[in-house]
Design an enzyme around this catalytic site. Sequence first.
Site, PDB file in Angstrom:
ATOM      1  N   GLU C  26      10.421-133.445 -40.229  1.00 53.21           N
ATOM      2  CA  GLU C  26      10.004-132.434 -39.267  1.00 53.21           C
ATOM      3  C   GLU C  26      10.179-131.033 -39.861  1.00 53.21           C
ATOM      4  O   GLU C  26      11.282-130.691 -40.291  1.00 53.21           O
ATOM      5  CB  GLU C  26      10.834-132.565 -37.976  1.00 53.21           C
ATOM      6  CG  GLU C  26      10.660-133.925 -37.313  1.00 53.21           C
ATOM      7  CD  GLU C  26      11.802-134.312 -36.370  1.00 53.21           C
ATOM      8  OE1 GLU C  26      12.608-133.441 -36.009  1.00 53.21           O
ATOM      9  OE2 GLU C  26      11.873-135.502 -36.004  1.00 53.21           O
ATOM     10  N   GLU C  57      11.948-139.535 -35.054  1.00 53.58           N
ATOM     11  CA  GLU C  57      12.821-140.028 -36.109  1.00 53.58           C
ATOM     12  C   GLU C  57      12.599-141.518 -36.347  1.00 53.58           C
ATOM     13  O   GLU C  57      12.676-141.997 -37.491  1.00 53.58           O
ATOM     14  CB  GLU C  57      14.280-139.722 -35.760  1.00 53.58           C
ATOM     15  CG  GLU C  57      14.611-138.216 -35.751  1.00 53.58           C
ATOM     16  CD  GLU C  57      14.134-137.473 -34.512  1.00 53.58           C
ATOM     17  OE1 GLU C  57      13.730-138.144 -33.539  1.00 53.58           O
ATOM     18  OE2 GLU C  57      14.160-136.228 -34.501  1.00 53.58           O
ATOM     19  N   GLN C  79      16.280-133.886 -39.114  1.00 51.03           N
ATOM     20  CA  GLN C  79      16.594-132.453 -39.031  1.00 51.03           C
ATOM     21  C   GLN C  79      18.080-132.170 -38.791  1.00 51.03           C
ATOM     22  O   GLN C  79      18.638-131.223 -39.360  1.00 51.03           O
ATOM     23  CB  GLN C  79      15.734-131.806 -37.951  1.00 51.03           C
ATOM     24  CG  GLN C  79      15.523-130.330 -38.159  1.00 51.03           C
ATOM     25  CD  GLN C  79      14.392-129.795 -37.291  1.00 51.03           C
ATOM     26  OE1 GLN C  79      14.539-129.613 -36.097  1.00 51.03           O
ATOM     27  NE2 GLN C  79      13.238-129.558 -37.888  1.00 51.03           N
ATOM     28  N   PHE C  80      18.708-132.974 -37.944  1.00 55.60           N
ATOM     29  CA  PHE C  80      20.157-132.916 -37.740  1.00 55.60           C
ATOM     30  C   PHE C  80      20.646-134.357 -37.629  1.00 55.60           C
ATOM     31  O   PHE C  80      19.965-135.189 -37.028  1.00 55.60           O
ATOM     32  CB  PHE C  80      20.516-132.183 -36.439  1.00 55.60           C
ATOM     33  CG  PHE C  80      20.332-130.697 -36.498  1.00 55.60           C
ATOM     34  CD1 PHE C  80      21.401-129.856 -36.796  1.00 55.60           C
ATOM     35  CD2 PHE C  80      19.092-130.123 -36.256  1.00 55.60           C
ATOM     36  CE1 PHE C  80      21.235-128.478 -36.843  1.00 55.60           C
ATOM     37  CE2 PHE C  80      18.920-128.746 -36.299  1.00 55.60           C
ATOM     38  CZ  PHE C  80      19.986-127.919 -36.602  1.00 55.60           C
ATOM     39  N   TYR C  83      20.341-136.293 -34.563  1.00 52.33           N
ATOM     40  CA  TYR C  83      19.038-136.814 -34.121  1.00 52.33           C
ATOM     41  C   TYR C  83      18.597-138.033 -34.924  1.00 52.33           C
ATOM     42  O   TYR C  83      17.432-138.393 -34.944  1.00 52.33           O
ATOM     43  CB  TYR C  83      17.986-135.701 -34.204  1.00 52.33           C
ATOM     44  CG  TYR C  83      18.397-134.475 -33.418  1.00 52.33           C
ATOM     45  CD1 TYR C  83      19.036-134.619 -32.186  1.00 52.33           C
ATOM     46  CD2 TYR C  83      18.186-133.190 -33.896  1.00 52.33           C
ATOM     47  CE1 TYR C  83      19.450-133.518 -31.460  1.00 52.33           C
ATOM     48  CE2 TYR C  83      18.597-132.087 -33.174  1.00 52.33           C
ATOM     49  CZ  TYR C  83      19.230-132.248 -31.963  1.00 52.33           C
ATOM     50  OH  TYR C  83      19.639-131.152 -31.241  1.00 52.33           O
ATOM     51  N   HIS C 126      24.460-130.468 -32.401  1.00 47.79           N
ATOM     52  CA  HIS C 126      24.105-130.007 -33.744  1.00 47.79           C
ATOM     53  C   HIS C 126      25.326-129.994 -34.656  1.00 47.79           C
ATOM     54  O   HIS C 126      25.395-129.202 -35.590  1.00 47.79           O
ATOM     55  CB  HIS C 126      23.510-128.593 -33.724  1.00 47.79           C
ATOM     56  CG  HIS C 126      22.256-128.455 -32.926  1.00 47.79           C
ATOM     57  ND1 HIS C 126      22.256-128.264 -31.587  1.00 47.79           N
ATOM     58  CD2 HIS C 126      20.953-128.490 -33.295  1.00 47.79           C
ATOM     59  CE1 HIS C 126      21.003-128.177 -31.139  1.00 47.79           C
ATOM     60  NE2 HIS C 126      20.195-128.315 -32.146  1.00 47.79           N
TER      61      HIS C 126
HETATM   62  C1  LIG Z   1      15.640-135.909 -31.221  1.00 44.06           C
HETATM   63  C2  LIG Z   1      15.471-134.516 -31.740  1.00 44.06           C
HETATM   64  N1  LIG Z   1      14.816-134.292 -32.895  1.00 44.06           N
HETATM   65  C3  LIG Z   1      14.678-133.049 -33.386  1.00 44.06           C
HETATM   66  C4  LIG Z   1      15.198-131.960 -32.722  1.00 44.06           C
HETATM   67  C5  LIG Z   1      15.083-130.550 -33.316  1.00 44.06           C
HETATM   68  N2  LIG Z   1      14.129-129.717 -32.523  1.00 44.06           N
HETATM   69  C6  LIG Z   1      14.560-128.940 -31.512  1.00 44.06           C
HETATM   70  S1  LIG Z   1      13.299-128.185 -30.692  1.00 44.06           S
HETATM   71  C7  LIG Z   1      12.126-128.884 -31.739  1.00 44.06           C
HETATM   72  C8  LIG Z   1      10.680-128.609 -31.512  1.00 44.06           C
HETATM   73  C9  LIG Z   1      10.197-129.101 -30.166  1.00 44.06           C
HETATM   74  O1  LIG Z   1       8.860-128.727 -29.953  1.00 44.06           O
HETATM   75  P1  LIG Z   1       8.132-128.968 -28.573  1.00 44.06           P
HETATM   76  O2  LIG Z   1       8.520-130.304 -28.030  1.00 44.06           O
HETATM   77  O3  LIG Z   1       6.699-128.717 -28.731  1.00 44.06           O
HETATM   78  O4  LIG Z   1       8.791-127.939 -27.554  1.00 44.06           O
HETATM   79  P2  LIG Z   1       8.699-126.331 -27.608  1.00 44.06           P
HETATM   80  O5  LIG Z   1       9.827-125.890 -28.456  1.00 44.06           O
HETATM   81  O6  LIG Z   1       7.375-125.973 -28.140  1.00 44.06           O
HETATM   82  O7  LIG Z   1       8.882-125.901 -26.202  1.00 44.06           O
HETATM   83  C10 LIG Z   1      12.764-129.677 -32.697  1.00 44.06           C
HETATM   84  C11 LIG Z   1      12.068-130.431 -33.765  1.00 44.06           C
HETATM   85  C12 LIG Z   1      15.887-132.233 -31.515  1.00 44.06           C
HETATM   86  N3  LIG Z   1      16.425-131.240 -30.780  1.00 44.06           N
HETATM   87  N4  LIG Z   1      15.999-133.489 -31.044  1.00 44.06           N
END
Ligand SMILES: Cc1ncc(C[n+]2csc(CCOP(=O)(O)OP(=O)(O)O)c2C)c(N)n1
Lengths: 417, 417, 335, 335
Positions: C26, C57, C79-80, C83, C126
Amino acid sequence: MANTSRLHLPPTPSRPGERPDFSYLQISAAGEVPRPDVNARARDIAALSVEMVRVLDEADDAVGPWHPHLEAEELQVGLRHMMLTRAFDDRMQRNQRAGKISFYMRSLGEEAVAVAQGMALRPGDMLFPSYRNQGLHIVRGMSLVEMMCQLLSNTGDMCKGRQLPVMYHSARQRLFSISGNLATQFPQAVGWAMAAAIKGEDHLAAGWIGEGSSAEADFHQALLFAAVYQAPVILNVVNNQWAISTFQGYAGGEQRSFAARGPGYGIAGIRVDGNDFLAVHAVTQWAAERARTGAGPTLIELVTYRAAAHSTSDDPSRYRAKDDYAHWPLGDPIERLKRHLIKHGGWSEERHRALQGELEATVAASWKEAVTHGTLNEGPRLDPDLMFEDVFKEMPANLERQRQAMRAERSGESWRK
Amino acid sequence: MANTSRLHLPPTPSRPGERPDFSYLQISAAGEVPRPDVNARARDIAALSVEMVRVLDEADDAVGPWHPHLEAEELQVGLRHMMLTRAFDDRMQRNQRAGKISFYMRSLGEEAVAVAQGMALRPGDMLFPSYRNQGLHIVRGMSLVEMMCQLLSNTGDMCKGRQLPVMYHSARQRLFSISGNLATQFPQAVGWAMAAAIKGEDHLAAGWIGEGSSAEADFHQALLFAAVYQAPVILNVVNNQWAISTFQGYAGGEQRSFAARGPGYGIAGIRVDGNDFLAVHAVTQWAAERARTGAGPTLIELVTYRAAAHSTSDDPSRYRAKDDYAHWPLGDPIERLKRHLIKHGGWSEERHRALQGELEATVAASWKEAVTHGTLNEGPRLDPDLMFEDVFKEMPANLERQRQAMRAERSGESWRK
Amino acid sequence: MNLVQALNSAMDVMLGRDPSVVLMGEDIGYFGGVFRVTEGLQRKYGEHRVLDTPIAEGGIVATAIGMAVNGLRPVAEIQFADYIYPGFDQIASELARLRYRSAGDFHAPVTIRTPCGGGIRGGQTHSQSPESIFTHVCGLKVVMPSNPYDAKGLLISAIEDDDPVIFFEPKRLYNGPFDGDPGKPAVPWSTHPKGEVPEGHYRVPIAKAEVVRPGSDLTIISYGTMVHVAQAAAAAQGIDAEIIDLRSLSPLDEETICASVCKTGRCVIAHEATRFSGFGAELTAIVQEHCFWNLLAPIQRVTGWDTPYPHAFEWEYFPNQARFAAAFRVAMESA
Amino acid sequence: MNLVQALNSAMDVMLGRDPSVVLMGEDIGYFGGVFRVTEGLQRKYGEHRVLDTPIAEGGIVATAIGMAVNGLRPVAEIQFADYIYPGFDQIASELARLRYRSAGDFHAPVTIRTPCGGGIRGGQTHSQSPESIFTHVCGLKVVMPSNPYDAKGLLISAIEDDDPVIFFEPKRLYNGPFDGDPGKPAVPWSTHPKGEVPEGHYRVPIAKAEVVRPGSDLTIISYGTMVHVAQAAAAAQGIDAEIIDLRSLSPLDEETICASVCKTGRCVIAHEATRFSGFGAELTAIVQEHCFWNLLAPIQRVTGWDTPYPHAFEWEYFPNQARFAAAFRVAMESA
Ligand SMILES: Cc1ncc(C[n+]2csc(CCOP(=O)(O)OP(=O)(O)O)c2C)c(N)n1
Ligand SMILES: Cc1ncc(C[n+]2csc(CCOP(=O)(O)OP(=O)(O)O)c2C)c(N)n1
Ligand SMILES: [Mg+2]
Ligand SMILES: [Mg+2]
């Protein structure tokens, strides 16, 4: 509380003591469904996902745009593979009942799925089967003896005793290792296909899961990654109406066809009469061409019926009507192809009976050979030392120590310290 | 190898230095999309999932069958909530930049989603927000001071210091606890709705996730369980085009709308202009009525734009064009409702400016109050003893011992033995 | 190099040497990753070798397995570490056991990189250190470097390894060593000998621990961030500790560990993860079994508390020098 | 009652007493479950209280959480413990931490029942014992009964508990106790005192171990199937063992364990799961910390080997009496 509940529960149309009711099944007439160009955009052919591609009609003729026009010889090979699959299943089922193997799973009633699909693909294509697609192994030429040795976990077992019966594999024949964990192979097949695309190779991957397994998260991951990267993959959902005791409505089939998930993700979805050898072959070829020409993945729903028990550990009389398969509107795949071949392919009842006898003899001879590599109770037996191999490519020190300990334990010696 | 690769990669239409190109976006004219009966079968209204419900037209008039005919007063309340949300976001962003809070996430450009949806639902309905739906909290009347205390992890923090900023909750206001793990709340919302149905209650559940998060397995589980049990739930995908640096094509949006996943599962899917307050309200009410009358779940895709950075830890200039939001074809939700109200709802630039000033003052006053409960660097501070509470309902012996140890550690005493 | 640059360099080297190496995850492609570990690699090697992926994931791990079966060597970023759980089934049931169940006919050389640990105000989602869970899954190799030199060498070894490797990156160390005191000014890796990292290809072997400081009073067994905290704590308490940086948790270098404890007779084990069933438990069990007759005091564990990692109490949660000091006191006791 | 009937009875009692109790899982409704543990309950309480579900462990756990937040007490079955991993993220990240992250404002009293362990020729995907992994997740209670009486009482306690409970059922014990010798004829529970199970409501407390046999030579700490193997092995070796059946792994009854080992000075720990980072590691760590000065020999672990559970080598894998005997020899040594 149950009285006031407004929760919807999918109906099950065939419980013990009831008359099986398959009226829920939407069936198109043979020849009725149009065959779009293999490069059609998924969004423009969504109808394919709710209709049902069928080629063989009530008169045993092959009709309509999906007629694959295969040579009679090829169809005879298909018939033979299906009959061999069934003869193998029958014999293994009896072997299990006789205590000669510990566990078995038949594909009775769904033989056309694996056999026609296997034949429609190329040897370089990689197959990711579930546990009920033994027709693929038959088509790819895995020897019956090899399969039996796996079932016996004997010295000829390709899995070296690690897997339950029916969990075959063959790297050379491009048959992926079957997993006991449902649906995991689906996104793996997509990954394999992605790699083929990255390497610029022409091969495609095909994966199979049951309709019940489509509920797992891996189904979604497979469709999603296939759609995003337009991977050259064919994703097959074998809808045999049952997942052990649970009817397909509990996997979402009450609301919509499984093929319809495809267009939702932007993937071509196509629903096919899974007991119609010609239709299954045609649809698979169409999907394969789609994949090879870069037009993307296809989700195929093969509508069929699990005519037998889930496995030898299962007793379907506890949860479904006894004579259910007799009422199944799509008939039996072997019978249907046989009738078609008798009418159009130079086949006859006599040849059929002779072939049946020949196949049973082959199975019996193979079994004789297989047991020379060991049975459940008699040697030769796989060396238990093998337990410690292949955990890693090279055995780490702690496993080597445990192996020594196991040896000592078996020889009755003390092995601590 | 890259040269020969045939792997498809979804395009990203706005990278730094490029002119943002939003021509991929399929937009229906305001008033154009028909409004089916709330009891229509999902399969019969699949078109709703690829068109785009819009009410506000270019002339700022409300048109078509989805016009919700809300009172001007209610629209003014909606405008106020959106403006408050933005004023709050602005101030918290500046607070973060000034080092007064550690982290923040704005909803700039998407305020209509949470505010209009929150207003279209009933107080008894349970909301399962993501981290970018603070408008829901505003609508439900969570006090700004309470929100700020959460951001500060101070003595007024409803999370007792356990969560990152913006992860609010309120059991009383039926706002579920926000999770840092994306999408997990989606199937939880379905479970909550299933329980409401089992108990025969009239409440529904609504869940929100970003379009990027729809790639997670939980998305599939939510749709599947919602479809199977026809749960009274509204599943909202906020398609703000970006997931951190990744464009929506990587979540599957290149091939098909996110709403289109719904009909694939046999769920009503509906795509709406997420920056059109009236359309969002109307669509949500439609879905709510559907749920309450037992007609089943709805998947709503709210098409909007993440106008700001992903969070205060993000720098979008690294991955997207600077002036992207200026080119976004669906405009700004506050501006659009404001213009409509000036034309039709007794609103004016003066009242708008006055309200803006009032809201900024409210935010400022709230901040003043919030910091009396503690700041990042100054007391009062939450008691670290709280770290050991709520792991279980009752503290087990080992945690009690660890708490003692932590106390000793802090007081500089030896605590072992 | 700092630890981020060292990891980046390892992948750069491997992408350059081996056309079957691909990266996926990601935000790792165009953007270069939220911690910038893959910065510039997509530009250099193309979008088809450095893939942005959906936020899934489970799908990332599953497709990586399929790619590996088809001859690639995917390096997937989660990413973390918090997750990684949506991918857990594919890791534990598939990736770890494919070679075994197919008797070696199939295998999947996948490397999964993921930042772990706390100390960056990341709160409960995190900051986690889930390594112990992965060490319980047979068929996985589990490593965690504590410095840039090892990070690069271990990552190269992981990518070249034909078995799957879970590669944990202690994110608090990305920009510099950290001795557990958040009040002190940050120190860059350039001031640390292990910040000197060769440009080209080299390996640090998997399954080999390093004695980072010889000593005779007691043995400290640790890995990741805690290696630095342990050094500082021992120095502060004036203890002549032998400090072992495991680097690999599984397979484990039992020999180095046991030789040291049998020599010193005293042992403190340290990790950031929660204590109960943390990896310190296995280390304790092994040490007590093999060094029982040499042990002069009970083995002590310095760990995170058995709670989630709370945002507001980061420094009360983090295993700090005071927690080491208390452990030293018990470990230095005599009967 | 056998163990299956005892579990069935516990759910019957709870469905009858508390209208908020619902059961859910694959094949558990009409069919009554592949091990028949929920037999007859859907017929008795209706399809709306005993739900068949899709084959989606992640969805089962997630919707159970949502149902629990809305006031129900779901008891979810995972058909085999080997298939719990697709639900692992919802368990570890959500179920376990909801109370904590919401400071007690939300909680989810979910019970997850799942058959575990080997000895039924289930091969590598129907024989696993993953309990250790769950004990590392703060916020979960983890239990495993070894007999029908405890099974019923513990399951009632689990359902009534306001915290989430992972309830492991050693499936080899469903129909009778098992001493580790597959050659012997099967023994039914009716011949065992713990097969006597009251019809009505009673509790066996969570977090309380039971000394199933007092003794003075050494302490055996175990749970599940191994409790029976341990008893047989000690008897066969003529060792006067004090045998502790943990019943609850987390929270753990450290007091009972440590009191016993401090008394006997010798300790063997046994479980079916693989050794490396298995729960025996945590038990070893606790015992050596608290009983160090009383220990007369190194603590020994009797466990499965560090490989997947191979179908053809079930009885070479299964921790049998010979493995206990070897452990006893070392544990009974003196300096
Ligand atoms: C299971 C998981 N994977 C990765 C992340 C890291 N992460 C946090 S926000 C994000 C992007 C999310 O995008 P979207 O669902 O489109 O929501 P938006 O931020 O655009 O509102 C990511 C990859 C996480 N919080 N949880
Ligand atoms: C992850 C996982 N969950 C549950 C099971 C137990 N199980 C084995 S087969 C089966 C039914 C599968 O039904 P379906 O996918 O329709 O395939 P079919 O047996 O009909 O071919 C179940 C529930 C499993 N093997 N893996
Ligand atoms: Mg099926
Ligand atoms: Mg987004």
